[in-house]
Design a protein around this motif. Structure first.
Motif, short mmCIF file in Angstrom:
data_model
loop_
_atom_site.label_atom_id
_atom_site.label_comp_id
_atom_site.label_asym_id
_atom_site.label_seq_id
_atom_site.Cartn_x
_atom_site.Cartn_y
_atom_site.Cartn_z
N GLU A 56 51.60 24.14 34.40
CA GLU A 56 51.51 24.14 32.94
C GLU A 56 52.10 25.45 32.41
OE1 GLU A 56 47.62 24.79 30.63
OE2 GLU A 56 47.76 22.61 30.94
N LEU A 57 53.11 25.35 31.53
CA LEU A 57 53.83 26.52 31.04
C LEU A 57 53.50 26.77 29.57
CD1 LEU A 57 57.38 25.78 32.54
CD2 LEU A 57 55.43 26.93 33.63
N HIS A 58 53.25 28.04 29.25
CA HIS A 58 52.93 28.44 27.88
C HIS A 58 54.11 29.20 27.29
CE1 HIS A 58 48.56 27.42 28.05
NE2 HIS A 58 48.85 27.47 29.35
N GLY A 59 54.32 29.02 26.00
CA GLY A 59 55.51 29.53 25.35
C GLY A 59 55.42 30.98 24.93
N TYR A 60 56.55 31.67 24.98
CA TYR A 60 56.64 33.08 24.59
C TYR A 60 57.56 33.21 23.38
CZ TYR A 60 54.39 34.20 29.00
OH TYR A 60 53.49 34.29 30.03
N ALA A 61 57.13 34.02 22.42
CA ALA A 61 57.89 34.22 21.19
C ALA A 61 59.08 35.14 21.41
CB ALA A 61 56.98 34.79 20.10
N ASP A 62 59.02 35.99 22.42
CA ASP A 62 60.06 36.98 22.67
C ASP A 62 60.73 36.72 24.01
OD1 ASP A 62 59.36 38.56 20.32
OD2 ASP A 62 57.56 39.11 21.43
N ARG A 70 55.88 35.85 37.09
CA ARG A 70 55.66 35.19 38.38
C ARG A 70 54.45 34.25 38.37
NH1 ARG A 70 58.12 36.72 42.67
NH2 ARG A 70 56.38 35.98 43.96
N GLU A 71 54.14 33.68 37.23
CA GLU A 71 52.92 32.87 37.17
C GLU A 71 53.03 31.60 37.99
OE1 GLU A 71 49.51 31.91 33.94
OE2 GLU A 71 51.56 31.87 33.23
N SER A 72 54.23 31.06 38.16
CA SER A 72 54.35 29.80 38.90
C SER A 72 55.71 29.72 39.55
CB SER A 72 54.17 28.60 37.96
OG SER A 72 55.23 28.53 37.02
N ILE A 73 55.80 28.82 40.54
CA ILE A 73 57.09 28.49 41.16
C ILE A 73 57.17 26.97 41.23
CG2 ILE A 73 56.09 28.78 43.49
CD1 ILE A 73 58.94 29.51 44.43
N THR A 74 58.32 26.43 40.84
CA THR A 74 58.52 24.99 40.75
C THR A 74 59.54 24.53 41.78
OG1 THR A 74 58.00 24.96 38.39
CG2 THR A 74 59.28 23.11 39.26
N PRO A 75 59.16 23.61 42.68
CA PRO A 75 60.15 23.06 43.62
C PRO A 75 61.03 22.04 42.91
CG PRO A 75 58.00 22.03 43.95
CD PRO A 75 57.81 23.08 42.89
N GLU A 233 44.45 20.68 36.78
CA GLU A 233 45.75 21.30 36.51
C GLU A 233 46.11 22.15 37.72
OE1 GLU A 233 47.57 20.61 34.01
OE2 GLU A 233 46.12 19.58 32.70
N ILE A 234 47.23 21.85 38.37
CA ILE A 234 47.64 22.54 39.59
C ILE A 234 48.75 23.53 39.26
CG2 ILE A 234 48.56 22.31 41.92
CD1 ILE A 234 47.45 19.47 41.98
N MET A 235 48.58 24.75 39.70
CA MET A 235 49.60 25.79 39.54
C MET A 235 50.04 26.22 40.93
SD MET A 235 51.17 27.62 37.09
CE MET A 235 50.06 27.86 35.69
N ILE A 236 51.34 26.14 41.22
CA ILE A 236 51.88 26.63 42.49
C ILE A 236 52.21 28.10 42.31
CG2 ILE A 236 53.59 26.32 44.31
CD1 ILE A 236 54.03 23.49 43.37
#
Length: 884
Positions: A56-62, A70-75, A233-236
């Motif tokens: 699950e990705l949260h948006g950044y204004a900047d 490094r919060e997650s890695i997506t295969p 919710e799974i975070m790799i």
């Protein structure tokens, strides 16, 4: 007379109008000039991978500095495909684009706009795309997804990506999902016993934190009647060929009646998971707690697993459980505020008289005024009206800075801002709660463009406010002083390095070396941050001093003679302190510790004692370790009038509660929710430009960023202890636990025998350099006085040289597995190269070998190697190749 009457009427009319206007303005100042925090507005992006809902990705204004995102890695899927699910939460998505960058962010590899998507009202947007054939397999990159919203703002989302078919991601995801599901049924969970390592290291007295070492009963929720209330919710977090680290987050409920009764029911069923159909819902669903006669708990599970062709191995497991505390619920009994099951310490700070205190639980800040019997929720991104995955996201922390007897509270909110005026930003907000008007006002905001995990780690080291509204913060190698009233900032001290500064637990006192490195300090500066006063502590002639820590507010430091400080052949400094002192800012030296021919190399404050690591000087002039010693602190801490305590119950085991100094009248208690004060413009403060500090190493573990080190050996040791990874400033791996093959040997290194002209150290150095295609005369450079590390750094500018003295053999075999030799320094000045290993042996290249049959490259038993290298100080030198 008539004119006088008319004049009087006019004056009266003007007075009434003025009174009306002033009254409205005054009232407007208390009502209309305040507002509730703005709702969350950013979309959420998640990844679909082989039927799993991940990352699950949260948006950044900047635009952020990507190297530490490094919060997650997506295969990536077959053909470098990735499938997104965008929940717009009512926002119109005008454009979707993405960038692929190197991990340090310096190299833009791909920049593509996505045109093939359709947005329907109140529906999740599925987006599928493939990355171009510009990336290497099994190499990590940064994917930045850019959403342009209906107000033309651009929101960025970050995840690392890797294209691989060798990481067995699906099998790992299936394993952790199955493990989590089985814990809800003791019958189904019998299969899990072969993965658990239940032993005395497991704490079976609390559900707040359950680990791989806990009992089967504890892992399967004991006698709690838990029911799963949300999708997992799974975070790799980390991913390699064999190992992987994952975080699973969800919510459970327990009947409120069970908490009250706390009976000794021994039901064989722990609870029930959500039905699989419910788990497939596209949007987040959180039941409302109020009126449903149940308590909600946030659950986080950490898994570290290893895949083999035979079976899956569980390397680590930890589950935390935290009650979603609601102050308006039935949580009061006599003088207790019951917070329920918690996984960690609950921060509490009280006023001088103890009539007001503030506490943080569930990442929300409350204050309680005992005299007025008022409970106020001062800050929290989530509440009953704002409850979704955006506001529940815990990318921030709250720290209480000050509480006064009037009920006013100053506090920090730092990290990722989920909603409000700084939605999507990373920064520090300083807030002031004014009790008399029940408002919260932002005093200053400091924006940052690094990851929230890095900001939190830095600010946790030092953040303190004094009565003059001076805020002190540490960031990078500096301590800043910020005047909250004038909104100005100054640098208090800079060029701090690991070991050269210390901060007391209360953050009231700080000390640093004025000049020189950690081993060359001639003067310490002790600063009382409450008063702003500084005190200089100078070394004697021929001496240097170094800070060790604080016992309460008293400084502990060591004194060493310059003549005793030596460097070994690898260039490592041995810093033997012949004397330890404890000193405060007013009375001077309180005590000294000194023994003949005994030197202290390190000290650690544990509770009310200082544990000293000691050595003796041998006749040969070297230092040999002896038994540790302790210094006890006889002083007792001042007891708080209100305190956090642990209650032991039968069914719920340990429960956290606050013991208030007087009984609580729940019937007459006022529940307050302050409004936020409006103001024009911004109250931003930008810290003076800081380019960063070279040679910093970031250690990541199960809790995210665990530590920032300037010594690579310290970083690897910590990562080894917590089964984590070490990352450099560019975001590239320096070391990682596991992911090692069963055997490997650098066949290109054949070996060479010592001669009269060249000793073993020179041969090992020349061999390492030749392996990287460089020819040097190491013997000549060593005789000139250059160290091993200097020679490697000067000769190999394309690598990062690592001095891993003190690390374990198992840790340094990571580099041999990467086809990088490891130089092993021996006490007699000789050296060997580690060039291979298998399960039972290491392979060394020893130029002094006299074994005619095996030559200079031969096997040594693994246990024999460990003993050999430990006896020689585990002095390892190696390197990593810089990414292009």
């Amino acid at each position: 007379m008539k004119k006088a009457i008319i004049k009087g009427v006019i004056v009266s009319f003007v007075f009434m109008i003025t009174l009306f206007v002033v009254s409205n303005i005054m009232n407007k100042g208390n009502t209309d000039m305040t507002m509730e925090m703005g709702k969350a507005t950013y979309p959420i992006i998640s990844i679909e991978y082989e039927g799993f809902h991940i990352n699950e990705l949260h948006g950044y204004a900047d635009a952020m500095e990507v190297s530490q995102m490094r919060e997650s890695i997506t295969p990536l899927g077959e053909g470098r495909k990735i499938e997104l699910r965008i929940n717009p939460y009512g926002r119109k998505i005008e454009e979707i684009a993405f960038e692929v960058r190197s991990l340090d962010g310096n190299r833009l590899i791909e920049n593509t706009r996505i045109g093939d998507y359709e947005q329907k009202e109140n529906e999740v947007i599925p987006v599928s795309f493939g990355l171009k054939d510009l990336i290497e397999s099994n190499q990590e990159y940064m994917l930045v997804i850019l959403l342009t919203l209906d107000d033309e703002s651009v929101v960025r989302y970050y995840t690392r990506v890797v294209s691989t078919e060798e990481y067995h991601v699906n099998e790992k995801l299936e394993y952790i999902a199955d493990f989590s599901r089985r814990t809800f049924s003791k019958e189904d969970a019998r299969e899990l016993t072969k993965y658990l390592e239940s032993n005395a290291d497991g704490d079976n007295t609390t559900y707040g934190k359950v680990t791989i070492h806990s009992s089967f009963h504890q892992v399967t929720w004991g006698n709690l009647e838990v029911k799963k209330e949300s999708r997992s919710e799974i975070m790799i977090k980390e991913l390699g060929p064999s190992t992987g680290s994952f975080v699973v987050e969800y919510y459970v409920s327990v009947p409120e009646a069970a908490l009250k009764e706390d009976s000794s029911d021994t039901s064989d069923q722990a609870g029930e998971p959500l039905e699989e159909a419910d788990l497939e819902e596209e949007t987040f669903s959180m039941p409302q707690q109020k009126g449903e006669n149940k308590k909600l708990y946030r659950i986080k599970e950490f898994y570290r697993v290893r895949y083999t062709t035979d079976r899956m191995y569980l390397l680590d497991f930890e589950r935390t459980m935290d009650q979603m505390f609601e102050a308006a619920d039935d949580v009061y009994a006599n003088n207790k505020i019951m917070l329920g099951i918690t996984s960690g310490e609950v921060p509490l700070k009280e006023s001088d008289g103890g009539n007001v205190f503030a506490f943080v639980t569930g990442n929300r800040l409350y204050s309680y005024n005992i005299v007025d019997n008022k409970m106020a929720l001062l800050f929290g991104f989530y509440n009953e009206d704002n409850l979704d995955e955006r506001t529940l996201y815990d990318g921030h922390k709250i720290k209480i800075l000050n509480v006064d007897e009037g009920g006013n509270v100053t506090f920090l909110v730092y990290g990722y801002m989920s909603r409000g005026r700084h939605e999507g930003q990373v920064g520090i907000s300083v807030y002031y709660y004014e009790s008399t008007v029940n408002t919260v006002e932002e005093m200053i905001y400091i924006p940052f463009y690094n990851s929230q995990t890095l900001l939190i780690e830095e600010i946790d080291q030092l953040s303190y406010i004094n009565r003059n509204n001076m805020l002190y913060l540490k960031w990078g190698s500096r301590i800043y002083g910020i005047n909250l009233m004038k909104r100005t900032c100054e640098v208090v001290v800079e060029n701090l390095s690991e070991g050269s500064y210390k901060v007391s637990d209360s953050n009231r006192m700080a000390v640093w070396q004025k000049e020189g490195d950690s081993y060359g300090g001639k003067e310490l500066v002790l600063m009382n941050l409450t008063t702003g006063k500084q005190k200089a502590i100078e070394a004697g002639r021929g001496e240097v001093i170094a800070p060790i820590g604080f016992m309460g507010e008293d400084l502990i430091y060591g004194v060493a003679r310059q003549e005793d400080i030596v460097k070994d052949v690898a260039g490592n400094t041995v810093f033997p302190m012949y004397k330890i002192r404890i000193e405060d800012e007013t009375e001077g030296v309180l005590m000294s510790y000194q023994q003949d021919n005994v030197y202290i190399t390190d000290g650690e404050v544990i509770g009310n004692q200082i544990v000293l690591s000691r050595v003796e000087k041998t006749q040969e002039g070297t230092y040999a370790a002896i038994k540790d010693d302790q210094i006890m602190n006889a002083e007792t801490e001042t007891e708080s009038k209100n305190s956090v305590e642990i209650a032991v119950t039968e069914r719920f085991e340990k429960l956290t509660q606050i013991a208030v100094k007087t009984a609580i009248d729940e019937a007459s208690m006022k529940q307050l929710t302050p409004r936020e004060v409006l103001f024009e413009g911004e109250r931003n403060i930008s810290l003076p430009v800081f380019e960063g500090q070279a040679g910093r190493y970031y250690v990541y573990g199960k809790s995210g960023l665990e530590s920032i080190c300037t010594n690579e050996g310290s970083a690897v040791n910590l990562a080894d202890a917590i089964s984590g990874v070490v990352i450099d400033e560019g975001g590239y791996y320096v070391w990682t636990k596991g992911n090692r093959e069963l055997r490997n040997q650098i066949m290109a290194i054949q070996g060479e025998t010592v001669t009269e002209e060249k000793d073993s150290l020179a041969i090992c150095l020349d061999t390492m350099l030749a392996y990287e295609g460089v020819v040097r005369n190491s013997e000549y450079m060593l005789k000139k006085g250059e160290t091993v590390v200097d020679i490697l750094r000067d000769s190999l500018p394309s690598v990062q040289v690592l001095d891993l003295t003190g690390c374990s053999l198992d840790a340094v075999l990571y580099y041999v597995n990467q086809d990088i030799p490891v130089l092993v320094m021996l006490n007699d000045g000789s050296a060997v190269l580690l060039v291979g290993f298998n399960e039972k042996n290491t392979v060394v290249m020893n130029p002094e070998s006299t074994d005619l049959e095996n030559g200079t490259v031969y096997k040594v038993g693994m246990n024999d190697s460990k003993e050999w290298f430990e006896q020689n100080g585990n002095c390892f030198i190696t390197y990593i190749r810089n990414e292009e």
